[in-house]
Design a protein around this motif. Structure first.
Motif, PDB file in Angstrom:
ATOM      1  N   ILE A   1       0.861  -1.178   0.000  1.00  0.00           N
ATOM      2  CA  ILE A   1       0.000   0.000   0.000  1.00  0.00           C
ATOM      3  C   ILE A   1       0.895   1.225   0.000  1.00  0.00           C
ATOM      4  CG2 ILE A   1      -1.481   1.392   1.501  1.00  0.00           C
ATOM      5  CD1 ILE A   1      -3.207  -0.940   1.966  1.00  0.00           C
ATOM      6  N   ILE A   2       0.615   2.151  -0.911  1.00  0.00           N
ATOM      7  CA  ILE A   2       1.453   3.336  -1.099  1.00  0.00           C
ATOM      8  C   ILE A   2       0.616   4.574  -0.807  1.00  0.00           C
ATOM      9  CG2 ILE A   2       2.866   4.620  -2.759  1.00  0.00           C
ATOM     10  CD1 ILE A   2       3.230   1.934  -4.238  1.00  0.00           C
ATOM     11  N   ASP A   3       1.184   5.506  -0.030  1.00  0.00           N
ATOM     12  CA  ASP A   3       0.446   6.721   0.285  1.00  0.00           C
ATOM     13  C   ASP A   3       0.772   7.830  -0.711  1.00  0.00           C
ATOM     14  OD1 ASP A   3       2.866   7.951   1.031  1.00  0.00           O
ATOM     15  OD2 ASP A   3       2.594   7.501   3.163  1.00  0.00           O
ATOM     16  N   GLY A   4       0.126   8.977  -0.547  1.00  0.00           N
ATOM     17  CA  GLY A   4       0.298  10.073  -1.481  1.00  0.00           C
ATOM     18  C   GLY A   4       1.640  10.757  -1.413  1.00  0.00           C
ATOM     19  N   ASP A   5       2.445  10.422  -0.387  1.00  0.00           N
ATOM     20  CA  ASP A   5       3.779  11.008  -0.246  1.00  0.00           C
ATOM     21  C   ASP A   5       4.872  10.095  -0.779  1.00  0.00           C
ATOM     22  OD1 ASP A   5       2.814  13.352   0.993  1.00  0.00           O
ATOM     23  OD2 ASP A   5       2.685  12.310   2.926  1.00  0.00           O
ATOM     24  N   GLY A   6       4.496   8.999  -1.428  1.00  0.00           N
ATOM     25  CA  GLY A   6       5.498   8.113  -2.014  1.00  0.00           C
ATOM     26  C   GLY A   6       6.109   7.133  -1.042  1.00  0.00           C
ATOM     27  N   ASN A   7       5.379   6.818   0.041  1.00  0.00           N
ATOM     28  CA  ASN A   7       5.859   5.838   1.009  1.00  0.00           C
ATOM     29  C   ASN A   7       5.083   4.537   0.878  1.00  0.00           C
ATOM     30  OD1 ASN A   7       7.709   7.558   2.610  1.00  0.00           O
ATOM     31  ND2 ASN A   7       5.824   8.639   3.170  1.00  0.00           N
ATOM     32  N   ALA A   8       5.781   3.418   0.952  1.00  0.00           N
ATOM     33  CA  ALA A   8       5.112   2.135   1.157  1.00  0.00           C
ATOM     34  C   ALA A   8       4.795   2.039   2.640  1.00  0.00           C
ATOM     35  CB  ALA A   8       6.010   0.989   0.725  1.00  0.00           C
ATOM     36  N   ARG A   9       3.550   1.787   2.956  1.00  0.00           N
ATOM     37  CA  ARG A   9       3.141   1.726   4.356  1.00  0.00           C
ATOM     38  C   ARG A   9       3.457   0.341   4.913  1.00  0.00           C
ATOM     39  NH1 ARG A   9       1.323   7.069   5.667  1.00  0.00           N
ATOM     40  NH2 ARG A   9       0.822   6.084   7.683  1.00  0.00           N
ATOM     41  N   VAL A  10       4.122   0.309   6.051  1.00  0.00           N
ATOM     42  CA  VAL A  10       4.515  -0.940   6.696  1.00  0.00           C
ATOM     43  C   VAL A  10       3.380  -1.378   7.616  1.00  0.00           C
ATOM     44  CG1 VAL A  10       6.208  -2.060   8.189  1.00  0.00           C
ATOM     45  CG2 VAL A  10       6.940  -0.270   6.588  1.00  0.00           C
ATOM     46  N   PRO A  11       2.880  -2.606   7.499  1.00  0.00           N
ATOM     47  CA  PRO A  11       1.775  -3.033   8.362  1.00  0.00           C
ATOM     48  C   PRO A  11       2.171  -3.016   9.836  1.00  0.00           C
ATOM     49  CG  PRO A  11       2.089  -4.567   6.543  1.00  0.00           C
ATOM     50  CD  PRO A  11       3.268  -3.651   6.543  1.00  0.00           C
ATOM     51  N   GLU A  12       1.234  -2.576  10.653  1.00  0.00           N
ATOM     52  CA  GLU A  12       1.432  -2.701  12.098  1.00  0.00           C
ATOM     53  C   GLU A  12       1.275  -4.154  12.525  1.00  0.00           C
ATOM     54  OE1 GLU A  12      -0.419  -0.787  16.198  1.00  0.00           O
ATOM     55  OE2 GLU A  12      -1.750  -1.188  14.507  1.00  0.00           O
ATOM     56  N   ARG A  13       0.370  -4.855  11.867  1.00  0.00           N
ATOM     57  CA  ARG A  13       0.062  -6.225  12.280  1.00  0.00           C
ATOM     58  C   ARG A  13      -0.441  -7.003  11.086  1.00  0.00           C
ATOM     59  NH1 ARG A  13      -3.525  -4.914  15.567  1.00  0.00           N
ATOM     60  NH2 ARG A  13      -2.174  -4.732  17.386  1.00  0.00           N
ATOM     61  N   ILE A  14      -0.021  -8.255  10.992  1.00  0.00           N
ATOM     62  CA  ILE A  14      -0.587  -9.183  10.022  1.00  0.00           C
ATOM     63  C   ILE A  14      -1.032 -10.422  10.781  1.00  0.00           C
ATOM     64  CG2 ILE A  14      -0.168 -10.574   7.971  1.00  0.00           C
ATOM     65  CD1 ILE A  14       2.025  -8.645   7.184  1.00  0.00           C
ATOM     66  N   VAL A  15      -2.307 -10.718  10.722  1.00  0.00           N
ATOM     67  CA  VAL A  15      -2.854 -11.907  11.374  1.00  0.00           C
ATOM     68  C   VAL A  15      -3.269 -12.886  10.283  1.00  0.00           C
ATOM     69  CG1 VAL A  15      -4.648 -12.827  12.882  1.00  0.00           C
ATOM     70  CG2 VAL A  15      -3.663 -10.576  13.356  1.00  0.00           C
TER      71      VAL A  15
END
Length: 345
Positions: A31-45
């Motif tokens: 998932i990529i935000d509008g600032d060009g960052n890939a968002r790192v998940p807080e949690r994956i279940v």
């Protein structure tokens, strides 16, 4: 990014609690935000559930869940996952695979059906006076896989995972024996119901109005600036590549997924421990209990939730295609130009 079935099963550990007992690879598009960052998940279940034909409703055709075979892989139904039949958390008014909720996966305030909803990082502070980071907004991404495997097809072909019958199933089961359509399907093998829940923190002052999946980018637009192929989030899917230790997988299947209490009710295994893990699950008693690993993120530290997509491109795509250089976030979502064997970050 460079794993093979052998390296996955025979080397290294895991970032999940199972360590070398479960080296399975779990993947979803960035998932990529509008600032060009890939968002790192807080949690994956990750859930492996014994529901429907995967546990109690067995027949001679589908006798509960099977143990995964070495190298077996699964991709949730392309181009998208099986939506949860729920308006929020169990209702009847629609299908969902995105939710705006808090860090406890509760009090959702927006949902999406194959489209990322707009989640406000200020919602819980503004609505309940709940301060960040103790209570924080997360975009919850939900992925469900079919769990019927067609034994007449290749072990390595993701298209081997298909339900059958007029009623193909849904979020809580896949129709593996044809009962929904009155058909017989002896070639279909049942495995645990597999689903992912992936949470991404939305910080105060942020919203998700411009977030998108790396797979939302049209491959044909690479080289000409990049463009989304449809709604943001419409290409949601995920990959699973098995790396369970075979004996541990057998224990899990027998004692959790296929196990039934004397009353006939399915057992479940709670949080996945096959024995008492001791205080706080960090001092396991003898047995198959697993020590909980430390989280990667630091609550409230935004630097642990974001990685510039340019950094990821330089680390992964440059070695695959040395002639390409970073231009913008949209362009960087595919390593190779024009979708030729492209891979998503």
């Amino acid at each position: 990014a460079f794993s093979t079935a052998d390296t996955l099963n025979d080397s290294g550990s895991s970032t999940c609690n199972g360590a070398e007992l479960n080296r399975t690879g779990y993947w979803a598009p960035a998932i990529i935000d509008g600032d060009g960052n890939a968002r790192v998940p807080e949690r994956i279940v990750v859930y492996y559930k014994g529901e429907g034909l995967a546990n109690g409703e067995r027949s001679e055709v589908a006798p509960g869940s099977s143990v995964y075979q070495r190298g077996q892989a699964n991709i949730s139904p392309a181009p998208q996952t099986v939506p949860e039949v729920s308006s929020r958390s169990g209702g009847q008014a629609g299908e969902v695979n995105y939710k705006c909720s808090n860090n406890f996966s509760a009090y959702p305030f927006a949902t999406g059906v194959n489209e990322i909803p707009n989640c406000s990082g200020d919602h819980y502070q503004d609505t309940f006076g709940a301060p960040y980071p103790a209570t924080r907004t997360v975009l919850e991404v939900e992925v469900k896989f079919w769990n019927c495997f067609d034994t007449t097809k290749s072990l390595y072909d993701y298209r081997s995972w298909v339900p059958t019958g007029a009623d193909r199933g849904g979020w809580f089961f896949s129709n593996c024996d044809g009962s929904g359509g009155g058909q017989s399907a002896p070639h279909l093998q049942t495995f645990p119901n597999l689903s992912y829940f992936i949470n991404y923190v939305v910080e105060p002052g942020e919203d998700t109005s411009d977030w998108y999946l790396s797979s939302d980018v049209d491959p044909s637009s690479i080289g000409s600036g990049g463009a989304l192929s449809g709604q943001r989030g419409s290409t949601l899917h995920a990959d699973w590549w098995g790396g369970w230790h075979p004996e541990i997988n057998r224990e899990w299947i027998d004692n959790c997924v296929n196990f039934q209490n004397p009353s006939g009710a399915a057992s479940g295994c709670g949080n996945g421990y096959l024995s008492d893990a001791g205080p706080n699950n960090r001092n396991p008693l003898p047995g198959r209990a697993l020590r909980v690993r430390d989280d990667f993120d630091v609550v409230g530290d935004s630097s642990t939730y974001k990685t510039p997509i340019q950094r990821i491109f330089n680390e992964l795509c440059s070695p695959l295609n040395p002639g390409r250089f970073y231009t913008n976030a949209l362009e960087s979502t595919h390593c190779l130009v024009n979708g030729a064997g492209h891979s998503h970050n």
